[in-house]
Design a protein around this motif. Structure first.
Motif, PDB file in Angstrom:
ATOM      1  N   GLY A  61      36.177  34.300  48.444  1.00 34.78           N
ATOM      2  CA  GLY A  61      36.714  35.008  49.600  1.00 34.78           C
ATOM      3  C   GLY A  61      37.260  36.361  49.176  1.00 34.78           C
ATOM      4  O   GLY A  61      37.742  36.527  48.047  1.00 34.78           O
ATOM      5  N   GLU A  62      37.183  37.337  50.064  1.00 33.42           N
ATOM      6  CA  GLU A  62      37.605  38.692  49.688  1.00 33.42           C
ATOM      7  C   GLU A  62      39.076  38.755  49.278  1.00 33.42           C
ATOM      8  O   GLU A  62      39.443  39.584  48.457  1.00 33.42           O
ATOM      9  N   HIS A  63      39.914  37.848  49.803  1.00 33.75           N
ATOM     10  CA  HIS A  63      41.332  37.853  49.437  1.00 33.75           C
ATOM     11  C   HIS A  63      41.573  37.200  48.077  1.00 33.75           C
ATOM     12  O   HIS A  63      42.666  37.290  47.540  1.00 33.75           O
ATOM     13  N   SER A  64      40.565  36.547  47.526  1.00 29.77           N
ATOM     14  CA  SER A  64      40.700  35.862  46.238  1.00 29.77           C
ATOM     15  C   SER A  64      39.865  36.515  45.141  1.00 29.77           C
ATOM     16  O   SER A  64      39.878  36.046  44.005  1.00 29.77           O
ATOM     17  N   LYS A  65      39.150  37.587  45.467  1.00 31.54           N
ATOM     18  CA  LYS A  65      38.207  38.167  44.496  1.00 31.54           C
ATOM     19  C   LYS A  65      38.903  38.607  43.211  1.00 31.54           C
ATOM     20  O   LYS A  65      38.345  38.498  42.120  1.00 31.54           O
ATOM     21  N   ASP A  66      40.164  39.064  43.308  1.00 33.82           N
ATOM     22  CA  ASP A  66      40.880  39.506  42.110  1.00 33.82           C
ATOM     23  C   ASP A  66      41.350  38.331  41.257  1.00 33.82           C
ATOM     24  O   ASP A  66      41.775  38.517  40.115  1.00 33.82           O
TER      25      ASP A  66
ATOM     26  N   ASN B  34      37.532  38.280  55.084  1.00 33.52           N
ATOM     27  CA  ASN B  34      38.705  37.670  55.724  1.00 33.52           C
ATOM     28  C   ASN B  34      38.957  36.227  55.278  1.00 33.52           C
ATOM     29  O   ASN B  34      39.504  35.436  56.049  1.00 33.52           O
ATOM     30  N   LYS B  35      38.576  35.885  54.073  1.00 28.55           N
ATOM     31  CA  LYS B  35      38.769  34.530  53.571  1.00 28.55           C
ATOM     32  C   LYS B  35      39.455  34.578  52.215  1.00 28.55           C
ATOM     33  O   LYS B  35      39.325  35.544  51.460  1.00 28.55           O
ATOM     34  N   ALA B  36      40.181  33.499  51.927  1.00 30.91           N
ATOM     35  CA  ALA B  36      40.768  33.288  50.610  1.00 30.91           C
ATOM     36  C   ALA B  36      40.299  31.915  50.159  1.00 30.91           C
ATOM     37  O   ALA B  36      40.295  30.963  50.931  1.00 30.91           O
ATOM     38  N   GLY B  37      39.890  31.823  48.894  1.00 31.84           N
ATOM     39  CA  GLY B  37      39.354  30.576  48.387  1.00 31.84           C
ATOM     40  C   GLY B  37      37.919  30.784  47.972  1.00 31.84           C
ATOM     41  O   GLY B  37      37.532  31.900  47.604  1.00 31.84           O
ATOM     42  N   LEU B  38      37.119  29.735  48.035  1.00 32.64           N
ATOM     43  CA  LEU B  38      35.738  29.865  47.591  1.00 32.64           C
ATOM     44  C   LEU B  38      34.831  28.919  48.358  1.00 32.64           C
ATOM     45  O   LEU B  38      35.291  27.978  49.010  1.00 32.64           O
ATOM     46  N   LEU B  39      33.539  29.211  48.216  1.00 33.00           N
ATOM     47  CA  LEU B  39      32.494  28.394  48.819  1.00 33.00           C
ATOM     48  C   LEU B  39      31.430  28.196  47.755  1.00 33.00           C
ATOM     49  O   LEU B  39      31.030  29.159  47.092  1.00 33.00           O
ATOM     50  N   ILE B  40      31.008  26.960  47.574  1.00 37.77           N
ATOM     51  CA  ILE B  40      29.940  26.668  46.619  1.00 37.77           C
ATOM     52  C   ILE B  40      28.749  26.189  47.425  1.00 37.77           C
ATOM     53  O   ILE B  40      28.858  25.271  48.239  1.00 37.77           O
ATOM     54  N   GLN B  41      27.597  26.843  47.182  1.00 36.44           N
ATOM     55  CA  GLN B  41      26.358  26.420  47.835  1.00 36.44           C
ATOM     56  C   GLN B  41      25.451  25.834  46.767  1.00 36.44           C
ATOM     57  O   GLN B  41      25.210  26.462  45.733  1.00 36.44           O
ATOM     58  N   GLN B  42      24.994  24.643  47.037  1.00 36.81           N
ATOM     59  CA  GLN B  42      24.036  24.010  46.134  1.00 36.81           C
ATOM     60  C   GLN B  42      22.964  23.392  47.007  1.00 36.81           C
ATOM     61  O   GLN B  42      23.222  22.427  47.742  1.00 36.81           O
ATOM     62  N   GLY B  43      21.791  23.963  46.938  1.00 38.94           N
ATOM     63  CA  GLY B  43      20.713  23.504  47.811  1.00 38.94           C
ATOM     64  C   GLY B  43      21.111  23.791  49.261  1.00 38.94           C
ATOM     65  O   GLY B  43      21.497  24.903  49.601  1.00 38.94           O
ATOM     66  N   ASN B  44      21.041  22.785  50.098  1.00 44.66           N
ATOM     67  CA  ASN B  44      21.395  22.939  51.517  1.00 44.66           C
ATOM     68  C   ASN B  44      22.819  22.481  51.807  1.00 44.66           C
ATOM     69  O   ASN B  44      23.194  22.330  52.964  1.00 44.66           O
ATOM     70  N   VAL B  45      23.605  22.249  50.749  1.00 45.64           N
ATOM     71  CA  VAL B  45      24.957  21.738  50.931  1.00 45.64           C
ATOM     72  C   VAL B  45      25.968  22.828  50.608  1.00 45.64           C
ATOM     73  O   VAL B  45      25.866  23.503  49.585  1.00 45.64           O
ATOM     74  N   ASP B  46      26.930  22.996  51.512  1.00 45.57           N
ATOM     75  CA  ASP B  46      28.040  23.935  51.291  1.00 45.57           C
ATOM     76  C   ASP B  46      29.301  23.137  50.995  1.00 45.57           C
ATOM     77  O   ASP B  46      29.643  22.213  51.730  1.00 45.57           O
ATOM     78  N   TYR B  47      29.982  23.505  49.926  1.00 46.14           N
ATOM     79  CA  TYR B  47      31.286  22.929  49.590  1.00 46.14           C
ATOM     80  C   TYR B  47      32.317  23.999  49.903  1.00 46.14           C
ATOM     81  O   TYR B  47      32.429  24.991  49.166  1.00 46.14           O
ATOM     82  N   ASN B  48      33.032  23.802  50.994  1.00 45.21           N
ATOM     83  CA  ASN B  48      33.942  24.830  51.512  1.00 45.21           C
ATOM     84  C   ASN B  48      35.356  24.597  50.981  1.00 45.21           C
ATOM     85  O   ASN B  48      35.986  23.594  51.295  1.00 45.21           O
ATOM     86  N   TYR B  49      35.833  25.557  50.203  1.00 50.14           N
ATOM     87  CA  TYR B  49      37.196  25.510  49.679  1.00 50.14           C
ATOM     88  C   TYR B  49      37.978  26.742  50.143  1.00 50.14           C
ATOM     89  O   TYR B  49      38.875  27.202  49.444  1.00 50.14           O
ATOM     90  N   PHE B  50      37.600  27.273  51.295  1.00 48.55           N
ATOM     91  CA  PHE B  50      38.398  28.363  51.864  1.00 48.55           C
ATOM     92  C   PHE B  50      39.682  27.755  52.396  1.00 48.55           C
ATOM     93  O   PHE B  50      39.663  26.741  53.092  1.00 48.55           O
ATOM     94  N   PHE B  51      40.801  28.356  52.064  1.00 47.24           N
ATOM     95  CA  PHE B  51      42.102  27.746  52.301  1.00 47.24           C
ATOM     96  C   PHE B  51      42.381  27.485  53.775  1.00 47.24           C
ATOM     97  O   PHE B  51      42.857  26.414  54.134  1.00 47.24           O
ATOM     98  N   ASP B  52      42.067  28.458  54.634  1.00 42.20           N
ATOM     99  CA  ASP B  52      42.336  28.245  56.064  1.00 42.20           C
ATOM    100  C   ASP B  52      41.471  27.113  56.619  1.00 42.20           C
ATOM    101  O   ASP B  52      41.918  26.315  57.440  1.00 42.20           O
TER     102      ASP B  52
END
Length: 194
Positions: free
Chosen positions: A124-129, A155-173
């Protein structure tokens, strides 16, 4: 003439007695009617008082119920505001996570994926640093299948992992929103129960 006079006196006496009896009977009937009227009036007064009392009790109960509902709704609204603030504060606190804690989150998230397949990590752009590629390479040597994307999620903080067709959403909000129902009992217990 004496007989006539006596006869007139007797008739007169009988008439007087008859009139007295009629008068006594009329007085007795009048008294009875007055007593009955008073009793009926008293009963009607009691009925009217009971009706007025019952009407007032009903009206009072309705107003009291309305006030109870209004009060309960006001309390619930205020509790909802407090809960929303706690959730916003939790999201804000997560957005202020340290680099070390953020990288621990990344490592934990990567433990949930198949390391033998390619995975893309979006920050997320708020977590890039907070993203530390060196830390990632040092602590997760098997991460050569993980590609950290240069593109950030706005406008997100946290992260998203994409593996194949599955998204693992770890954006805090999103994590807060997704776990809201699980968090609510804990928050309400902590804030509102004695």
């Amino acid at each position: 003439m004496a007989d006539l006079k006596l006869m007139i006196e007797r008739i007169s006496e009988r008439e007087k007695n008859s009139i007295r009896n009629q008068l006594t009977e009329a007085e007795r009937k009048a008294e009875l009617e007055v007593r009955q009227a008073k009793t009926a009036a008293a009963e009607k007064l009691v009925e009217e008082k009971e009706k007025i009392t019952n009407d007032l009790k009903y009206e009072f109960q309705m107003k009291e119920n309305t006030q109870d509902v209004t009060y309960r709704n006001a309390v619930l609204r205020e509790k909802q505001k407090v809960i929303q603030k706690v959730l916003r504060d939790a999201t804000k606190k997560l957005n202020e996570i340290s680099t070390e804690d953020f990288m621990k989150l990344v490592a934990s998230a990567l433990e949930n994926i198949d390391v033998t397949q390619r995975a893309e990590l979006f920050v997320g752009e708020h977590s890039k640093d907070l993203m530390d590629d060196k830390w990632l390479n040092d602590h997760l040597p098997w991460n050569h299948h993980v590609v950290v994307q240069e593109e950030t999620v706005k406008n997100k903080a946290g992260l998203l992992i994409q593996q194949g067709n599955v998204d693992y959403n770890y954006f805090f909000d999103d994590l807060i929103a997704e776990n809201r129902q699980d968090l609510l009992p804990y928050i309400t217990t902590e804030l509102f129960e004695d």
